[in-house]
Design a protein around this motif. Structure first.
Motif, mmCIF file in Angstrom:
data_model
loop_
_atom_site.group_PDB
_atom_site.id
_atom_site.type_symbol
_atom_site.label_atom_id
_atom_site.label_comp_id
_atom_site.label_asym_id
_atom_site.label_seq_id
_atom_site.Cartn_x
_atom_site.Cartn_y
_atom_site.Cartn_z
ATOM 1 N N THR A 25 0.843 -1.191 0.000
ATOM 2 C CA THR A 25 0.000 0.000 0.000
ATOM 3 C C THR A 25 0.880 1.242 0.000
ATOM 4 O O THR A 25 1.775 1.360 0.851
ATOM 5 N N HIS A 43 0.350 -4.611 2.736
ATOM 6 C CA HIS A 43 -1.093 -4.360 2.791
ATOM 7 C C HIS A 43 -1.784 -5.178 3.877
ATOM 8 O O HIS A 43 -2.603 -4.650 4.640
ATOM 9 N N TRP A 47 -3.878 -3.728 6.928
ATOM 10 C CA TRP A 47 -5.318 -4.014 7.017
ATOM 11 C C TRP A 47 -5.704 -4.483 8.418
ATOM 12 O O TRP A 47 -6.688 -4.031 9.004
ATOM 13 N N LEU A 50 -5.382 -1.638 11.025
ATOM 14 C CA LEU A 50 -6.466 -0.661 10.942
ATOM 15 C C LEU A 50 -7.723 -1.110 11.678
ATOM 16 O O LEU A 50 -8.597 -0.303 11.989
ATOM 17 N N VAL A 76 -6.930 7.568 5.693
ATOM 18 C CA VAL A 76 -6.900 6.259 5.042
ATOM 19 C C VAL A 76 -7.899 6.290 3.894
ATOM 20 O O VAL A 76 -9.041 6.703 4.074
ATOM 21 N N GLN A 77 -7.474 5.856 2.729
ATOM 22 C CA GLN A 77 -8.371 5.773 1.574
ATOM 23 C C GLN A 77 -8.616 4.301 1.248
ATOM 24 O O GLN A 77 -7.678 3.537 1.025
ATOM 25 N N TYR A 78 -9.908 3.938 1.255
ATOM 26 C CA TYR A 78 -10.294 2.560 0.967
ATOM 27 C C TYR A 78 -10.892 2.450 -0.431
ATOM 28 O O TYR A 78 -11.472 3.405 -0.953
ATOM 29 N N GLN A 83 -12.040 -5.002 -0.339
ATOM 30 C CA GLN A 83 -11.315 -4.839 0.928
ATOM 31 C C GLN A 83 -9.849 -4.524 0.652
ATOM 32 O O GLN A 83 -8.952 -5.333 0.878
ATOM 33 N N VAL A 85 -6.910 -1.268 0.957
ATOM 34 C CA VAL A 85 -6.490 0.071 1.377
ATOM 35 C C VAL A 85 -5.706 0.684 0.221
ATOM 36 O O VAL A 85 -4.678 0.147 -0.191
ATOM 37 N N VAL A 88 -2.441 5.615 2.493
ATOM 38 C CA VAL A 88 -2.448 5.954 3.915
ATOM 39 C C VAL A 88 -1.530 7.145 4.159
ATOM 40 O O VAL A 88 -0.472 7.265 3.531
#
Length: 210
Positions: A25, A43, A47, A50, A76-78, A83, A85, A88
């Motif tokens: 990520t 990642h 995950w 978070l 945080v951008q999802y 699922q 990320v 960040v």
């Protein structure tokens, strides 16, 4: 809590997409008067981190290329439906400068509240976090809100929170003093009580048959 990241040399949409395809990520570290630093994080490890409340509300020890720095998670951008990320952001903290951040509220003693046990009141949590200011060393993981004595029809406000030493509400929260929890009697319970009272009154008014 420690987070391990690695330096990232490439940036841009294409580079970020390729990075995600390898299970990483992209992220960035900024603030404290230093140049922004591009990073990448595993990642799956991110995950799972978070999902922990402490990851969102505590100062983190971020290690990049063998060097540690203290940071706060800032954004945080999802992915909208997967699922994943996407990105960040971390902000460096200066031990000598106050920071503004949100901390979670932990509500205590709700089950033992007399209004809940005896009057059928329902306590609703209006806010689950509140914004504070403090030095990094004074940052609490969470703030406790005692619901033991809140009465039906009453509410607790931000200023009712017992703040640890060195911690204060930010100026606009102090001024607005928003409701954080409220105790109400459900409409159905009120109607039932009224009906019971009316029936009792009617019974008392009856005269015995001759």
């Amino acid at each position: 809590m420690k987070v391990v990241a690695f330096e990232r040399n490439l940036h841009g949409t294409g580079a970020s997409r390729r990075l995600r395809n390898t299970g990483k990520t992209p992220g960035i570290v900024y603030g404290a008067g230093a140049e922004p630093e591009l990073i990448e994080i595993d990642h799956n490890a991110l995950w799972h981190a978070l999902k922990k409340e402490v990851f969102h509300s505590s100062i983190l020890d971020l290690e990049v290329a063998g060097k540690e720095q203290q940071v706060l998670l800032r954004d945080v951008q999802y992915h909208p439906f997967r699922q994943i990320v996407l990105h960040v952001d971390f902000q460096r903290v200066d031990a000598k400068k106050k920071l503004h951040t949100k901390v979670p509220l932990h509500f205590m003693n709700q089950e033992t509240n007399p209004a809940v046990k005896l009057s059928g009141a329902v306590i609703s949590h209006v806010l689950n976090e509140v914004e504070i200011e403090c030095l990094p060393g004074d940052l609490p993981e969470f703030l406790e809100v005692d619901l033991a004595t809140i009465e039906a029809g009453h509410s607790l406000h931000a200023k009712d929170i017992a703040l640890p030493k060195g911690v204060a509400l930010v100026a606009h929260i102090e001024a607005e003093n928003p409701v954080i929890a409220a105790a109400t009697i459900p409409a159905g319970a009120v109607s039932d009580d009224a009906a019971t009272g009316s029936a009792a009154a009617a019974g008392e008014g009856e005269t015995p048959a001759a």
